[in-house]
Each structure stands twice: as structure tokens, then as C-alpha cells.
Write a protein that holds these residues in place. Sequence first.
Motif, PDB file in Angstrom:
ATOM      1  N   ALA A 173       0.827  -1.206   0.000  1.00  0.00           N
ATOM      2  CA  ALA A 173       0.000   0.000   0.000  1.00  0.00           C
ATOM      3  C   ALA A 173       0.863   1.258   0.000  1.00  0.00           C
ATOM      4  N   GLU A 174       1.952   1.251   0.755  1.00  0.00           N
ATOM      5  CA  GLU A 174       2.834   2.411   0.817  1.00  0.00           C
ATOM      6  C   GLU A 174       3.559   2.626  -0.513  1.00  0.00           C
ATOM      7  N   ILE A 175       4.020   1.536  -1.116  1.00  0.00           N
ATOM      8  CA  ILE A 175       4.688   1.636  -2.412  1.00  0.00           C
ATOM      9  C   ILE A 175       3.706   2.117  -3.476  1.00  0.00           C
ATOM     10  N   ALA A 176       2.488   1.572  -3.445  1.00  0.00           N
ATOM     11  CA  ALA A 176       1.481   1.962  -4.430  1.00  0.00           C
ATOM     12  C   ALA A 176       1.165   3.449  -4.347  1.00  0.00           C
ATOM     13  N   GLU A 177       1.045   3.965  -3.131  1.00  0.00           N
ATOM     14  CA  GLU A 177       0.737   5.389  -2.954  1.00  0.00           C
ATOM     15  C   GLU A 177       1.885   6.263  -3.467  1.00  0.00           C
ATOM     16  N   GLU A 178       3.123   5.862  -3.202  1.00  0.00           N
ATOM     17  CA  GLU A 178       4.268   6.667  -3.628  1.00  0.00           C
ATOM     18  C   GLU A 178       4.405   6.692  -5.148  1.00  0.00           C
ATOM     19  N   LEU A 179       4.184   5.561  -5.804  1.00  0.00           N
ATOM     20  CA  LEU A 179       4.405   5.463  -7.242  1.00  0.00           C
ATOM     21  C   LEU A 179       3.161   5.751  -8.063  1.00  0.00           C
ATOM     22  N   GLY A 180       2.009   5.839  -7.421  1.00  0.00           N
ATOM     23  CA  GLY A 180       0.779   6.095  -8.150  1.00  0.00           C
ATOM     24  C   GLY A 180       0.298   4.903  -8.952  1.00  0.00           C
ATOM     25  N   ILE A 181       0.494   3.702  -8.410  1.00  0.00           N
ATOM     26  CA  ILE A 181       0.032   2.487  -9.081  1.00  0.00           C
ATOM     27  C   ILE A 181      -0.949   1.768  -8.161  1.00  0.00           C
ATOM     28  N   ALA A 182      -1.645   0.781  -8.692  1.00  0.00           N
ATOM     29  CA  ALA A 182      -2.608   0.030  -7.899  1.00  0.00           C
ATOM     30  C   ALA A 182      -1.892  -0.812  -6.843  1.00  0.00           C
ATOM     31  N   ARG A 183      -2.570  -0.989  -5.699  1.00  0.00           N
ATOM     32  CA  ARG A 183      -1.970  -1.787  -4.627  1.00  0.00           C
ATOM     33  C   ARG A 183      -1.685  -3.202  -5.100  1.00  0.00           C
ATOM     34  N   ALA A 184      -2.612  -3.785  -5.889  1.00  0.00           N
ATOM     35  CA  ALA A 184      -2.409  -5.147  -6.380  1.00  0.00           C
ATOM     36  C   ALA A 184      -1.193  -5.232  -7.291  1.00  0.00           C
ATOM     37  N   THR A 185      -0.974  -4.172  -8.078  1.00  0.00           N
ATOM     38  CA  THR A 185       0.202  -4.136  -8.957  1.00  0.00           C
ATOM     39  C   THR A 185       1.479  -4.083  -8.126  1.00  0.00           C
ATOM     40  N   ALA A 186       1.491  -3.212  -7.122  1.00  0.00           N
ATOM     41  CA  ALA A 186       2.660  -3.117  -6.249  1.00  0.00           C
ATOM     42  C   ALA A 186       2.928  -4.451  -5.558  1.00  0.00           C
ATOM     43  N   GLN A 187       1.883  -5.110  -5.100  1.00  0.00           N
ATOM     44  CA  GLN A 187       2.035  -6.397  -4.425  1.00  0.00           C
ATOM     45  C   GLN A 187       2.640  -7.438  -5.361  1.00  0.00           C
ATOM     46  N   ARG A 188       2.189  -7.438  -6.617  1.00  0.00           N
ATOM     47  CA  ARG A 188       2.699  -8.412  -7.590  1.00  0.00           C
ATOM     48  C   ARG A 188       4.188  -8.209  -7.849  1.00  0.00           C
ATOM     49  N   TYR A 189       4.589  -6.955  -8.002  1.00  0.00           N
ATOM     50  CA  TYR A 189       6.004  -6.677  -8.270  1.00  0.00           C
ATOM     51  C   TYR A 189       6.872  -6.928  -7.041  1.00  0.00           C
ATOM     52  N   LEU A 190       6.368  -6.605  -5.866  1.00  0.00           N
ATOM     53  CA  LEU A 190       7.116  -6.869  -4.645  1.00  0.00           C
ATOM     54  C   LEU A 190       7.328  -8.365  -4.446  1.00  0.00           C
ATOM     55  N   ALA A 191       6.297  -9.138  -4.724  1.00  0.00           N
ATOM     56  CA  ALA A 191       6.412 -10.585  -4.594  1.00  0.00           C
ATOM     57  C   ALA A 191       7.447 -11.138  -5.573  1.00  0.00           C
ATOM     58  N   ALA A 192       7.464 -10.575  -6.789  1.00  0.00           N
ATOM     59  CA  ALA A 192       8.437 -11.018  -7.788  1.00  0.00           C
ATOM     60  C   ALA A 192       9.857 -10.660  -7.364  1.00  0.00           C
ATOM     61  N   LEU A 193      10.033  -9.480  -6.765  1.00  0.00           N
ATOM     62  CA  LEU A 193      11.352  -9.083  -6.273  1.00  0.00           C
ATOM     63  C   LEU A 193      11.822 -10.016  -5.162  1.00  0.00           C
ATOM     64  N   ALA A 194      10.904 -10.401  -4.296  1.00  0.00           N
ATOM     65  CA  ALA A 194      11.256 -11.336  -3.232  1.00  0.00           C
ATOM     66  C   ALA A 194      11.639 -12.695  -3.804  1.00  0.00           C
ATOM     67  N   GLN A 195      10.904 -13.131  -4.816  1.00  0.00           N
ATOM     68  CA  GLN A 195      11.206 -14.416  -5.445  1.00  0.00           C
ATOM     69  C   GLN A 195      12.562 -14.390  -6.135  1.00  0.00           C
ATOM     70  N   ASP A 196      12.937 -13.230  -6.688  1.00  0.00           N
ATOM     71  CA  ASP A 196      14.219 -13.094  -7.378  1.00  0.00           C
ATOM     72  C   ASP A 196      15.384 -12.855  -6.420  1.00  0.00           C
ATOM     73  N   GLY A 197      15.100 -12.781  -5.121  1.00  0.00           N
ATOM     74  CA  GLY A 197      16.167 -12.576  -4.150  1.00  0.00           C
ATOM     75  C   GLY A 197      16.621 -11.140  -4.008  1.00  0.00           C
ATOM     76  N   LYS A 198      15.807 -10.189  -4.486  1.00  0.00           N
ATOM     77  CA  LYS A 198      16.174  -8.775  -4.387  1.00  0.00           C
ATOM     78  C   LYS A 198      15.487  -8.084  -3.207  1.00  0.00           C
ATOM     79  N   ALA A 199      14.537  -8.758  -2.591  1.00  0.00           N
ATOM     80  CA  ALA A 199      13.829  -8.192  -1.442  1.00  0.00           C
ATOM     81  C   ALA A 199      13.503  -9.309  -0.463  1.00  0.00           C
ATOM     82  N   ARG A 200      13.272  -8.912   0.795  1.00  0.00           N
ATOM     83  CA  ARG A 200      12.907  -9.859   1.838  1.00  0.00           C
ATOM     84  C   ARG A 200      11.506  -9.525   2.327  1.00  0.00           C
ATOM     85  N   MET A 201      10.670 -10.538   2.442  1.00  0.00           N
ATOM     86  CA  MET A 201       9.312 -10.325   2.931  1.00  0.00           C
ATOM     87  C   MET A 201       9.210 -10.732   4.395  1.00  0.00           C
ATOM     88  N   THR A 202       8.572  -9.883   5.181  1.00  0.00           N
ATOM     89  CA  THR A 202       8.281 -10.195   6.573  1.00  0.00           C
ATOM     90  C   THR A 202       6.807  -9.893   6.828  1.00  0.00           C
TER      91      THR A 202
END
Length: 222
Positions: A173-202
Motif C-alpha cells: 500500500a505504501e509503495i502503491a501510494e508513492e508510485l501512483g500504481i494500484a496496490r495489487a500491482t505493487a504487491q505483484r512486483y514486490l512478490a516477484a522481487l522477493a522471489q528473485d532474491g532482491k527483497a525480503r518479505m516479513t
Amino acid sequence: MIRVAVVDDDFRVAQVHAEFTERVPDFKVVGVAHSAEQARELVDTRNPDLVLLDNYLPDRSGIALLAELDVDAIMLTAATDPASVRAALAAGALNYLVKPFTAEQLGSRLTAYARYRGRLPVTGGAVDQDEIDRAMRLLHEGDRPAAPKGQSPLTSQLVLDALQRGESARSAAEIAEELGIARATAQRYLAALAQDGKARMTLRYGASGRPEHQYEPLSSPR
């Protein structure tokens, strides 16, 4: 702000490349040229940080011009023969993108260039080999194959940059608000970054007891 000069003999193509460039955050087109002579004058008067350079110019080749310019450059050209590619790299081109290309393909390379420039600023102290190696990897981050259908490399990079700007783990939600994209879109990209080892999910638990996914980068661009 990274100042860009666009050089292409075709007026319409030059305008398209300028529009593609202006879509990328922190990039600004300071002028467009359609010949080597115009390009040299543009570089001398507007002092760009980066030139997007075509090879087929009416008065001389872009590669010949590049060898005389004291400015970073990326070749945007239809020339696909190995000799041209090697000559462009030998003349100092930082990257080479074959026409036609999409806004996403150019955008990913520009974003990678910005990260490379941040790692190796024009001024500063000495750097060691590890720092040089990191800078070179950053420079070619945008050269990866196209993202899976429905995923934009440029948007992925913007989401990662937003994560790295944060001082703590951030939600979709915070990323979506900053970038002006849908929350679902931000969630999808964040999940992909975590899968690629570029981000950690907690997980963060709120007052309602329902956990919220939080993400933080695994490495910093600086």
C-alpha cells in the motif's frame, strides 16, 4: 536530474526516443539533433550527461562522432553487424540498443545507467576493484531478457528503487501510494522481487490481528 541529448536523423524517431526518455524518472531531454554537426553543437552548448546516439547520420557516422565526444553515450541504432557493435564499444559507447525497441527496453537501460552513475559519480575519491565491478554490473542490469508477460522491467526497477529509499520495511500500500500504481500491482512486483532474491518479505501484525506483508531490499544501490 540526468540531462540527455537525443541524436537521430529521423525527426519522428528522435521525438519518440525523447518521449521514451522523459517517461523515466530523473531523466530530462535537453535537446534533439539530427546530424553530427548539430549533435556536436548541442553537446557543447547544453552540456548533457548522456547522449542517445544513432549511427546513421547524414554528415558522418555516429560512431565516428562518439570517438570525439567527452560524454557518456548509448547507441540507439539499426546497425546490427558485429563490426559496428565492436566499433561503437571501442569508441566508448556504454550500451548498444538495436532499433526498433520498446519504451520499456530503453527505460530499463536508462535506469541501469542512473544506478551506474550513482555508483561511479563524475567527481569523488578513488574506488577499489569491488566498487568498479559493482558499477559495471549495475550498468548492464537493464540488458536482461524481457520480463514475463504482464511484468514491466521499468516498473520493477521503480518498485525496487522505492524500497531502497525507505528507512524501514514497507508495505504494498505504501509503495502503491508513492508510485501512483494500484496496490495489487505493487504487491505483484514486490512478490516477484522477493522471489528473485532482491527483497525480503516479513509479516507485520496490526491491531486487527491480520498480518500485513512488509518488504525490504536485500542490498542498497549505494
